[in-house]
Each structure stands twice: as C-alpha cells, then as structure tokens.
Motif scaffolding. Structure first.
Motif, PDB file in Angstrom:
ATOM      1  N   SER A  76      37.176  46.340  33.163  1.00 17.27           N
ATOM      2  CA  SER A  76      38.565  46.592  33.519  1.00 17.27           C
ATOM      3  C   SER A  76      39.433  45.421  33.098  1.00 17.27           C
ATOM      4  O   SER A  76      38.974  44.302  32.953  1.00 17.27           O
ATOM      5  N   ILE A  77      40.719  45.708  32.939  1.00 18.33           N
ATOM      6  CA  ILE A  77      41.674  44.681  32.532  1.00 18.33           C
ATOM      7  C   ILE A  77      42.115  43.912  33.753  1.00 18.33           C
ATOM      8  O   ILE A  77      42.649  44.479  34.706  1.00 18.33           O
ATOM      9  N   ASN A  78      41.900  42.614  33.743  1.00 14.36           N
ATOM     10  CA  ASN A  78      42.309  41.752  34.848  1.00 14.36           C
ATOM     11  C   ASN A  78      43.442  40.843  34.401  1.00 14.36           C
ATOM     12  O   ASN A  78      43.432  40.332  33.282  1.00 14.36           O
ATOM     13  N   GLY A  79      44.383  40.614  35.281  1.00 12.22           N
ATOM     14  CA  GLY A  79      45.442  39.661  34.984  1.00 12.22           C
ATOM     15  C   GLY A  79      46.506  40.266  34.089  1.00 12.22           C
ATOM     16  O   GLY A  79      46.912  41.412  34.233  1.00 12.22           O
ATOM     17  N   ASN A  80      46.976  39.470  33.142  1.00 14.80           N
ATOM     18  CA  ASN A  80      48.080  39.835  32.275  1.00 14.80           C
ATOM     19  C   ASN A  80      47.641  40.890  31.264  1.00 14.80           C
ATOM     20  O   ASN A  80      46.792  40.641  30.420  1.00 14.80           O
ATOM     21  N   SER A  81      48.206  42.085  31.345  1.00 18.00           N
ATOM     22  CA  SER A  81      47.847  43.170  30.433  1.00 18.00           C
ATOM     23  C   SER A  81      48.576  43.067  29.102  1.00 18.00           C
ATOM     24  O   SER A  81      48.353  43.888  28.218  1.00 18.00           O
ATOM     25  N   SER A  82      49.497  42.101  28.958  1.00 17.57           N
ATOM     26  CA  SER A  82      50.266  41.966  27.714  1.00 17.57           C
ATOM     27  C   SER A  82      49.524  41.149  26.659  1.00 17.57           C
ATOM     28  O   SER A  82      50.042  40.918  25.576  1.00 17.57           O
ATOM     29  N   TYR A 114      33.660  47.327  20.508  1.00 19.79           N
ATOM     30  CA  TYR A 114      34.653  46.265  20.668  1.00 19.79           C
ATOM     31  C   TYR A 114      35.855  46.846  21.385  1.00 19.79           C
ATOM     32  O   TYR A 114      36.442  47.839  20.945  1.00 19.79           O
ATOM     33  N   ASP A 115      36.222  46.231  22.521  1.00 15.42           N
ATOM     34  CA  ASP A 115      37.322  46.711  23.348  1.00 15.42           C
ATOM     35  C   ASP A 115      38.593  45.986  22.935  1.00 15.42           C
ATOM     36  O   ASP A 115      38.730  44.775  23.132  1.00 15.42           O
ATOM     37  N   LEU A 116      39.545  46.712  22.355  1.00 18.73           N
ATOM     38  CA  LEU A 116      40.794  46.113  21.898  1.00 18.73           C
ATOM     39  C   LEU A 116      41.671  45.648  23.049  1.00 18.73           C
ATOM     40  O   LEU A 116      42.544  44.792  22.860  1.00 18.73           O
ATOM     41  N   ASP A 117      41.467  46.197  24.248  1.00 22.91           N
ATOM     42  CA  ASP A 117      42.306  45.839  25.397  1.00 22.91           C
ATOM     43  C   ASP A 117      41.852  44.549  26.061  1.00 22.91           C
ATOM     44  O   ASP A 117      42.680  43.810  26.619  1.00 22.91           O
ATOM     45  N   ASN A 173      47.698  35.318  21.680  1.00 24.87           N
ATOM     46  CA  ASN A 173      48.799  34.526  22.229  1.00 24.87           C
ATOM     47  C   ASN A 173      48.332  33.533  23.286  1.00 24.87           C
ATOM     48  O   ASN A 173      49.071  33.163  24.192  1.00 24.87           O
ATOM     49  N   SER A 174      47.093  33.082  23.171  1.00 25.17           N
ATOM     50  CA  SER A 174      46.558  32.128  24.146  1.00 25.17           C
ATOM     51  C   SER A 174      46.815  30.703  23.675  1.00 25.17           C
ATOM     52  O   SER A 174      47.343  30.461  22.581  1.00 25.17           O
TER      53      SER A 174
END
Length: 927
Positions: free
Chosen positions: A451-457, A560-563, A596-597
């Motif tokens: 699952s996506i945690n934190g900033n989804s952008s 590979y999960d692009l999200d 963008n890290s």
C-alpha cells in the motif's frame, strides 16, 4: 706573416685533404659493395625462387589481397620490449602484410613482389584489421606512432610452387633507446591463388646479421589464413542440408535473418565470447574438452573470431579459440593455436541456424608456427538466435558443439552447450524477439502489492527507462562483502531496448486508460561477486569459488509498482559450469527512491532472500544491498547546474577583478598605505589564480570526453572554459600589478626597516602555522582514506592550498600586529569583497549537496578538489573568513593590537613624510 709560406701550407693542407677523401671514398664503396653482396636476394633466396628481370606491373595476379593478416611467434628481443614502463606482455601477436606492387618477369609464373610486413602486439592496432577487410576499422600508416616493427620487403613469388622469398630492412628502437637497423629474409609457403580450409600460409623471417651483432633478432615464425579466392569445401553450397548430427530444434523456436541483416553482420564484431555448459557427467576428474583429454582442463569460454565473409554473405570463416581461465580478460585474437580450431560455416535458412565445420590446427606451438597444418575435421558447431527468452534462458545466442567420432574413438567428447556471455548479451537483437514469463503465479504469492504510505505525490522511475539499471554493494554483518550489477532483461513482453530505434510494442505498456493499472512485468539479469563467501555456505554448494571470490548470476522476473517504486521478483540462480540445474527458490525485493527525493541520500535498497528451509544445502542467509540512484532526470538537472556553475565562475572572477581594481585605486589615492600591504598576502592571492591556470593548461588541448557527454555540445564547453581562463588570467595579472605597487613602494621607502622586520616576523609565524595545519589535516584525512599515497598527497595539497587562500587575510593580520600600524592599508571593498568571493562557494556547496547528484569531474564552480568542501568545512571556513575580515576592520579602525592586552599594544607615533599631493596621508610608525 709571409704570404708565400701561407700559400705553401694551404696547398699542402689541400693535398692531404684530397688524398684522405679519395681513400675514404674507396673504403665506403667497398663497404657498400660488400653489404650489397652480403644482403643480396640471390645469396639468400636464389635457391627458393630464382631471380628474374621485372617487365610490367600486374594488377590481377596477386599472392595476397591488399592486406593479409596473420600471427607470429618469436623475435622477443625486438618485439617483446618488457623494459618499457607501460608495456604489458601481449596475449596476441598479430601482423599484416601489405602488397604494394606485383610485376611479371621473364620467367613464366614468377612474379616480383614489393610490400611491407608490420608486426604489432597492440590491441588497438589489431582491431584496425581484425575484421579482415570486409568491415575495416580506421588505420594509420604511421607505424612509429604505434610502436610497430615495419619491414620493407622485395622479392619473388612462384605461382607454381607457392613459395615466396623476400629480403628487406626495417628499424626499431632498442630497450636503451638506440636505433636498430634490421635486415631480414622472409620465406613463406602455400602462397597460392586459390585456397581452402586445409591451406595455411606458414613461414619464417630470419635476421641476416650474425648472432653476436647488436642488430640481430631471434627467428620469427608466422601463420596466416589465406583470404584470396577461398573455396568453401566443408559446408553445403546449397545451404539446405542443415547441420547433420545437431539437435533438431523447430524452426519457429529460432529467429530468422532479414535481407538487411545477414549472418556476417551478426559476427562482424570481434570477441564473440560464449560460456560452455558441460553435461552432468563431466567434472574435474574427467576432461570433456573439445580439444581432447591431453589439454588438462575443461575450458570455460569459447571465442568466435570471424576471419572472412563470402561475397554472397551466406558463408563465413571462423577462428575458434578455447583459452584457459587465466586469459578470460584477453585481447582480440590469440597466438596459442594449439587450443584453437579453424572452421567454415553456412546459414541454414530453413531451420534458422548457423552450421560450422571445424578442424584442429596441428603442430602449432608457442615457440614456432612454421610447421602448423590442418588436421582432424570432425568437430561440428551449431548456433541459433532463440525467439523466446525466459527466466531459464536469458541468452540471445545459443549453440552446441559436438564430435562426429564414435564414443570409443580417440578425440570423442560429449555434446557441449554454449551461450553468449553477459558482456555480449543483448548486443544482437533481432526483430520478433519476445520474453515469456513463467513464474507469474509464484511472484503473486511471494510479492503482495504494498500500500501507498505517506505522500502519494511521489514519482518513481519509468519501468522502460535506463534508470532501472543499477549497481549494488552487498552488505554483511561486518561490512561490505561484495558488489554487483543489475540490468533489465525485458520489460513487458519485449526485451529491454538497448538501442533507441527499437521501440517496444504498444502491447507491452500498460494502458493509461485502465484505472489503477500500476504493475509492470519486468525481468532482470543480476550478477554478484562475493569476496567472503564463507559467511554464507549455501551460496557455493559445489565449492566453485576461486581466489576467494564467488560469482553468482541470478535471472529474475516479477512486478514493478509504479506507485510505490517497489520491485519484487522471483529469481533463479545458476549453480555452476558442470551443473545445468538452477535454484529458483529466491526472492528479490528492491525499492527505488522517488524522482523528487533528496539527491544526497537517495539510495536504491534491496534484499535477496532464499525461500528454502534452513536445513536445505542451497539455503543462504539474506543478502542486503544498496546502490546510488543516478536518474536521467537528475543528470539533466546536472547539465543545467554545470551551465550555472560556469556563469558563477565567470561572475566570481569578474568580481575579483573589480575588487583588485578598487584596491589599486585606493593605493593610488593614498600612496602612503602601499608599503603597509603584506607581500605574503599578495603572493598567496596571485598564486591562487596562477595554479588553476597551470593545472588547466593541458585541458585546453585535451577534451574531457566524460564531461562532454553531459554537455549539449563540446564547443559549448570549450568556449565557456576559455572565457573562464581568460577572466582568471586578467585577475592574475591585476594581482601581479598590485604586488608590484606594494613592492616598489616599500623598496623606495626611506624608513623601511620596520616594514621588512614586520614582514619577516610575519613569515616566521605564518609558515609554521601553515605547515602544522597541513600536517594535522593530512594526518586526519589519511586515517579515513584508502586511496593511494600519491593521490592523497596531490589531492590534499591542492585542497589545503584552497584553505590557505580562504584565509588570505591571516598574513595581513600578522603583519599589522608586528608593524603596529593604524594605516587603512586595505580598502573595505577589497577585503570584504574578496572574503565574500571565497565564502559564497561554500554556501553553494551546501545547497548543491542536497539538490544535485554527485557526479565526478563535473564540478566547475566550488570544485571539491580545489578546496575543502563538506558540511563541516562549509560552516567552519565562512566563520573563519568573516572573523578575519572583522579583525582587519578593527585593526584599521582601533589599532593593529587592539585585541591584545594593553601591556602588549605598545604606542604609535606618527612620522611626517614628504607629501606629494594633498590626498596623501601621513605614514604612522610604531615605536
């Protein structure tokens, strides 16, 4: 003086000189005649091919093509110059014979031949003719620049006997740097108009000097594969009979060749390396070598080097080599023909495979090639291009080698499978190549979607981009235990595109219209080298590690999960040379940092785990790894950064020019302050601009290819660097002018004794401080550095020089303190402006470290090699620079010893000097 006596003496002197000249002329004539007789053609070649008078030049009958390639052995005293500093003993010894002229003679079937024979053991020169005429590389005729041995030969060739005999001369430099004039006789056999696989041109080249002569060289033997009018006799001419004895593979399982890409294109590049896979019955106790049991080892690699391609591009000739493990990293070609085969092949268009018939080269030793001849021709090879890749077959070119002999017959060996190596893999990509996923169900069980945690952008790399390849550092309980690399093998059902003109099909990309589609099928090829495999015994179940290193190859496939930037795969590990089995109980989990890290701390992290039970002999402990992320978008930003740094460098040097000009104006307005400027400070500032000019002088003529890759064009980089150097030169000249003004004023000053005493005391204090600081910093850096001592000293010295330049006000502070003068020697614009010029790069370095990736040799402004740049130094140096500027301000306002206790301050008196103008201020002199 008596003129008559002078005349008689002159006549006598002239007579003696004439007599001596006549004697020397006859002596030289005798020497030339003796030399011509000694090194004449008839005395050395008359019994091989008779001498005859040349008539007309012949353009159709040639003993060789324009350039005939070959190999040599011997001549070590002139060709193996082991005393050279950068010389390495050659693995391959190659030569080329260039035919210049051929003439008919009065004797039938005897031709006069003129040409030159070039010996070369350099890899780069060998590549210039290794494609054997059909796919030539660029070639330079300047043999002296290449360090070659070039002989000019002339002689005669008999078309009837196939013998060629020539005499000639050449020169080369000895180990001591002296010129050796060499004379030789060349004798070749089997030089015929037509040839086949059994034809080998062999011969010798011997020195015409005796062994005790310094120009003597050891005998040289040579071997050539004739290229003129070759007849393919071992392979089928109609290309329809296929490969008798080969494994029958359906034609649809292999890719076909198109009209634009024929079989010669597939092997035009040299060093087509293949890894051999022996049957399970082969081991160290039994040799299954295609070269027989007498070899003593089973080769791991096989090389196919194309000798020649037919005019109809349907047939070709190969030199097939089986080097031992010690020559794994070898140059193109090999002089060890005892472990080589000569073969000719043809393309089977019905079954889409290349069939090769190979023959042994007999009696070819490393000491002599003269007696080499073609022997047994019972070896067969078959190569094809698989149409389907999978986790268990990642090779784009596979084949097999077998013997036509009976099992109980001498020289028989079991069938051997071979595949292209990782270095060559993906180089050949044909239309229609697909990838088939076989472990999809297992991947779904082992890799649940996160699952996506934190900033989804957050945005992560595109699965089709080159950002998916990365290097790895393998970690263990005690630190790094190995390293490796990973690169995509396939994305979707298409192989990973190494070339931009191969566009993946639309079916391989997820449709953007499908909501929630973020998983992308992907396959990887991974290679890991472990230096301490004893920590994980399960990684080497068959004890195949050598020299303390173990190579592990894993092919993996998954999603590979692009999200989330997460890559999860199931992997299969290849277990060894003599074991075709694989261990597919492996899970690979990789996480990519967002695009963008934070650039500085962005790392690719992952783990390789075994899913087997701990009691299984193939089980191993998890391998954690990490690698730096180098995204292409970050590289694009670095291009902009380099442009910005060029502008900043020009602005910085321009401001330095302005501040120096303001200081010169300040000294002209107040001539009395000229002697009060520290000469040591001015020298340090001048050297700070001179050293970069000297270090970059060579770079003006030598383009840096690595940096040019990141630039839009090499011209853009060159123009900007020229501008930077021009501005730096102006700043340096202005600092020299400032130094001259101060020096001249001090030398013309009547009461200059106190000035020189203060300058000398300042030197006595500054130099020990600089030396002690250098030793302390050098010792501290050396404790944490594993680089070579020479590089550490040179790099540390340049960085420390930058630190001294940052503290350029220190000599002026010390000088003022000993002089105890209250003169405003420095303009505020000068010392404050220069301080900011030296401090701004450190502030920029803090920003750059957190916003750009670290790429070596790409820094133009705030170059880490020219100063100390780190988080700590970027705070320490600005604070130190501002502190020194504040002291100068207080010294010129309150007195040079204002920060000392009162009993050390002394008193200041003023001595009136003659005033040249109303603006000239009185000179203050300490008592």
């Amino acid at each position: 003086m008596d003129c008559s006596i002078f005349s008689t003496s002159t006549k006598l002197l002239f007579f003696r000189a004439s007599l001596l000249s006549i004697i020397m002329f006859f002596m030289c004539l005798n020497i030339v005649h003796g030399t011509a007789t000694e090194f004449g053609y008839g005395s050395h070649c008359g019994s091989v091919v008779p001498d005859s008078e040349a008539i007309d030049e012949e353009f159709h009958t040639l003993p060789f093509p324009g350039r005939q390639n070959g190999y040599y052995s011997g001549g070590d005293n002139v060709l193996n110059r082991s005393s050279d500093r950068y010389y390495y003993p050659p693995v391959s010894k190659v030569l080329v014979f260039e035919t210049h002229h051929v003439y008919t003679t009065r004797v039938k079937d005897v031709f006069k031949v003129e040409g030159n024979l070039i010996f070369q053991s350099s890899y780069y020169y060998e590549q210039s003719f290794s494609n054997h005429g059909r796919y030539p590389y660029s070639y330079s005729s300047d043999s002296s620049a290449r360090g070659t041995l070039d002989f000019d030969f002339h002689g005669f060739w008999s078309r009837t006997t196939g013998k060629l005999c020539m005499v000639g001369l050449g020169y080369i430099y000895s180990k001591e740097g002296e010129v050796l004039h060499l004379r030789a006789v060349l004798k070749l056999n089997n030089v015929k108009n037509t040839s086949d696989i059994n034809t080998l041109i062999t011969g010798t080249m011997d020195s015409l000097y005796p062994a005790d002569n310094p120009n003597y060289f050891d005998p040289i033997s040579m071997l050539m594969f004739p290229q003129g009018s070759y007849r393919y006799t071992k392979v089928s001419k109609n290309f329809n009979q296929g490969c008798p004895g080969g494994t029958d593979v359906p034609g649809k399982s292999s890719l076909s060749l198109s009209r634009t890409r024929h079989v010669c294109d597939m092997f035009s590049v040299q060093d087509n390396a293949f890894e051999l896979e022996y049957s399970s019955g082969c081991g160290s106790s039994k040799s299954c070598s295609p070269l027989g049991d007498d070899l003593g080892y089973s080769p791991r690699l096989m090389y196919l080097s194309m000798i020649q391609c037919s005019d109809d591009v349907l047939s070709l000739r190969f030199l097939i080599e089986f080097p031992d493990d010690n020559t794994y990293m070898r140059y193109s070609g090999s002089s060890n023909f005892s472990t080589s085969l000569i073969g000719e092949g043809s393309w089977d268009s019905k079954r889409n495979r290349l069939c090769i018939v190979a023959c042994r080269i007999e009696d070819a030793s490393s000491s002599s090639l003269e007696k080499s001849h073609v022997g047994d021709c019972s070896t067969r090879l078959s190569l094809r291009f698989p149409a389907i890749l999978s986790i268990r077959n990642t090779s784009t070119l596979v084949g097999e080698i077998w013997s036509e002999k009976a099992r109980n017959e001498s020289g028989f060996f079991d069938r051997i499978v071979f595949r292209d190596t990782k270095n060559n893999r993906g180089r050949i990509q044909l239309q229609g190549l697909k990838y088939e996923y076989m472990e999809t169900d297992q991947v779904k069980k082992s890799c649940p979607k996160k699952s996506i945690n934190g900033n989804s952008s957050r945005q992560y790399p595109d699965g089709y981009s080159a950002d998916m390849a990365f290097s790895m550092t393998i970690k263990g309980p005690k630190g790094r235990i190995g390293w490796g690399s990973s690169s995509p093998l396939a994305v979707g059902d298409q192989p990973h595109q190494m070339f931009p003109f191969l566009i993946p099909s639309s079916s391989s990309r997820p449709k953007s219209s499908d909501a929630g589609v973020s998983l992308l099928n992907i396959s990887y090829a991974m290679r890991i080298d472990l230096s301490r495999s004893e920590l994980f015994p399960g990684l080497d179940p068959f004890n195949q590690s050598s020299n303390g290193y173990l190579e592990i190859r894993i092919s993996a496939e998954g999603f590979y999960d692009l999200d989330t930037g997460n890559l999860c795969m199931v992997g299969c590990r290849h277990l060894g040379l003599h074991n075709k089995s694989t261990d597919c109980g492996i899970v690979v989990d990789v996480h990519f940092p967002p695009l963008n890290s934070d650039r500085k701390g962005s790392k690719i992290k992952g783990i390789i785990k075994s899913t087997r039970e701990k009691t299984d002999h193939l089980h191993f402990e998890p391998l954690e790894f990490s690698g730096r992320a180098y995204y292409s978008s970050w590289a694009a930003e670095s291009i902009w950064r380099m442009d910005f740094e060029m502008v900043m460098s020009v602005i910085s040097n321009t401001l330095a020019i302005v501040f120096v000009v303001l200081q010169i104006i300040h000294m002209r307005r107040h001539p009395g302050v000229c002697p009060s400027v520290s000469l040591l400070m001015l020298v340090i500032l001048a050297l700070g601009y001179l050293i970069p000019l000297v270090l970059n002088l060579e770079a003006m003529f030598d383009q840096d290819s690595e940096r040019s890759v990141w630039m839009r064009s090499g011209i853009w980089l060159e123009v900007n660097e020229v501008i930077i150097r021009a501005v730096t030169m102006v700043a340096f000249l202005l600092h020299i002018r400032l130094l001259m003004l101060s020096w001249t004023a001090r030398c013309s000053e009547e009461k200059n004794k106190a000035l020189w005493i203060a300058e000398k005391r300042g030197l006595y204090l500054c130099f020990p401080v600089y030396i002690a600081g250098g030793l302390i910093i050098g010792a501290t850096r050396q404790q944490h550095s594993s680089s070579y001592i020479e590089q550490a000293i040179l790099g540390g010295s340049r960085a420390y020089a930058g630190l001294i330049l940052d503290a350029f006000l220190f000599p002026q502070i010390v000088f003022n303190m000993f002089l105890n003068s209250k003169e405003p020697a420095l303009s505020r614009f000068f010392y404050i402006g220069f301080t900011l010029v030296r401090l701004v790069p450190h502030g920029y370095d803090l920003y750059r470290a957190n916003n750009y990736i670290d790429m070596a040799d790409s820094y133009i402004y705030a170059n880490p090699t020219a100063d100390y740049y780190s988080t700590a130094w970027d705070y320490i140096i600005p604070m130190l620079g501002l502190f020194f500027a504040a002291i100068i301000y207080l010294q010129q306002r309150l007195g040079c010893r204002c920060f000392l206790p009162k009993r050390f301050r002394g008193s200041v008196t003023y001595d009136e000097l003659p005033v040249d103008s109303e603006e000239q201020a009185p000179l203050k002199h300490s008592t």
